[in-house]
Scaffold this motif. Structure first.
Motif, PDB file in Angstrom:
ATOM      1  N   TYR A 200       0.833  -1.198   0.000  1.00 11.48           N
ATOM      2  CA  TYR A 200       0.000   0.000   0.000  1.00 11.48           C
ATOM      3  C   TYR A 200       0.872   1.255   0.000  1.00 11.48           C
ATOM      4  O   TYR A 200       1.730   1.419   0.864  1.00 11.48           O
ATOM      5  N   CYS A 201       0.658   2.138  -0.993  1.00 16.93           N
ATOM      6  CA  CYS A 201       1.559   3.271  -1.165  1.00 16.93           C
ATOM      7  C   CYS A 201       0.804   4.577  -1.350  1.00 16.93           C
ATOM      8  O   CYS A 201       1.335   5.531  -1.899  1.00 16.93           O
TER       9      CYS A 201
ATOM     10  N   HIS B  15      -2.726   3.410  -5.012  1.00 18.26           N
ATOM     11  CA  HIS B  15      -1.991   2.142  -4.960  1.00 18.26           C
ATOM     12  C   HIS B  15      -2.614   1.110  -5.909  1.00 18.26           C
ATOM     13  O   HIS B  15      -1.918   0.395  -6.625  1.00 18.26           O
TER      14      HIS B  15
ATOM     15  N   MET C 180      -1.624   1.174  -9.731  1.00 18.62           N
ATOM     16  CA  MET C 180      -0.191   1.185 -10.010  1.00 18.62           C
ATOM     17  C   MET C 180       0.159  -0.198 -10.545  1.00 18.62           C
ATOM     18  O   MET C 180       0.732  -1.043  -9.864  1.00 18.62           O
TER      19      MET C 180
HETATM   20 CU1  CUA Z   1       1.371   0.468  -3.955  1.00 19.41          CU
HETATM   21 CU2  CUA Z   1       3.025   1.587  -5.234  1.00 19.41          CU
END
Ligand code: CUA
Length: 313
Positions: free
Chosen positions: A185-186, A190, A193
């Motif tokens: 998770y970003c 996310h 991506m």
């Molecule tokens: Cu989740 Cu980059």
């Protein structure tokens, strides 16, 4: 072309090993589950009949010992195979490997094909081409937060960490188009991506590499020429690079051969004119929170930019 994303359809030696481990675990656990369920049913039935009172202490101790021993053997076997597979995943190392650097950013992938001669390096985004049958080493780094590259048909996951270079070895043994995704998770986008991985025969891969080394083709019509000028002089060039033009930004996906890619916005939508127009007109509606501000181009300018971008094969 559908993009396959599946751990149970391995297309490379590494994914095959992971898949074999998964099926071994599945079948051992399935047998244990069935055995426990059957034992529980027998116990319930005997309990109702009052048969348990007749069981001697020795029988109970013996049954517990057998169950414990079987569990121990199964767990040690799984641990052993897990360690063997874990080590084997790292055994592909070869001096002949193709070297690719992948940089993760919120929320896209920068992809660079290494070459000792700088002018022969190839930069692209959100799409990786691989030659079938040749080991590949991917160096991974992140610019902002931790991301994780996962191409289930080819290999397990690996993190992209700011300030730390990680390496992933893989080899595609079956030609095909596979889907990869960020699996750490970003932030807000996310889920959007993703990346496309095209595994192709070596000759086809070489043709792709050669085509991508070329600078952007020159515009062929006045409208395309106008589009090129808008891209070069407008806000696009602040972030995007188009080799062979004045656009030299490095903080957003390279657009030199954008028209040859199959998706836009890191695997979010197909790369067709309607989506490209929608994306440029209002990037925040398609992928809220992404780093691209709306360039607010008048309709006529937008059409010219689209006409130009579509020539960047
Ligand atoms: Cu989740 Cu980059």
């Amino acid at each position: 072309m559908p993009h396959l994303q599946s751990i149970i359809h391995p297309a490379g030696i590494q994914a095959q090993r992971i898949s074999d481990l998964w099926w071994t675990m599945f079948w051992i656990c399935a047998v244990v589950w069935v055995a426990v369920a059957v034992a529980a049913l027998i116990a319930i039935r005997r309990g109702r009949q009052g048969a348990d009172a007749a069981a001697s202490q020795w029988t109970i101790t013996r049954n517990v010992a057998i169950a414990g021993a079987v569990s121990l053997v199964a767990l040690v076997a799984l641990l052993f195979q897990s360690v063997v597979v874990g080590r084997a995943l790292d055994t592909l190392r070869s001096p002949d490997a193709l070297r690719i650097q992948v940089t993760g950013s919120q929320w896209w992938w920068d992809v660079q094909y290494d070459n000792p001669i700088p002018s022969l390096r190839v930069t692209t985004a959100n799409e990786i081409h691989l030659p079938v049958g040749r080991p590949v080493v991917i160096s991974l780094i992140a610019t902002d937060v931790i991301h994780s590259l996962w191409i289930p048909n080819l290999q397990g996951k690996i993190d992209l960490v700011p300030g730390r270079l990680n390496e992933l070895w893989l080899q595609a043994d079956k030609a095909g188009v596979y889907r990869g995704q960020c699996s750490e998770y970003c932030g807000l986008q996310h889920a959007k991506m993703a990346l496309v991985v095209v595994a192709e025969p070596p000759e086809q891969f070489e043709r792709w590499l050669t085509a991508n080394r070329a600078p952007a083709p020159a515009p062929a019509t006045p409208e395309q020429q106008r589009g090129k000028e808008i891209v070069e002089r407008g806000p696009c060039a602040m972030c995007h690079n188009i080799t062979g033009t004045l656009a030299g930004g490095r903080t957003a996906p390279d657009l030199t051969h954008i028209a040859s890619r199959s998706t836009l916005a890191a695997g979010s939508v197909p790369n067709v004119r309607a989506y490209l127009a929608g994306w440029i007109a209002d990037p925040q509606s398609m992928k809220p929170g992404n780093r691209m501000p709306a360039p607010n181009l008048p309709a006529e300018q937008l059409q010219a930019v689209l006409a130009y971008l579509e020539t960047l094969k």
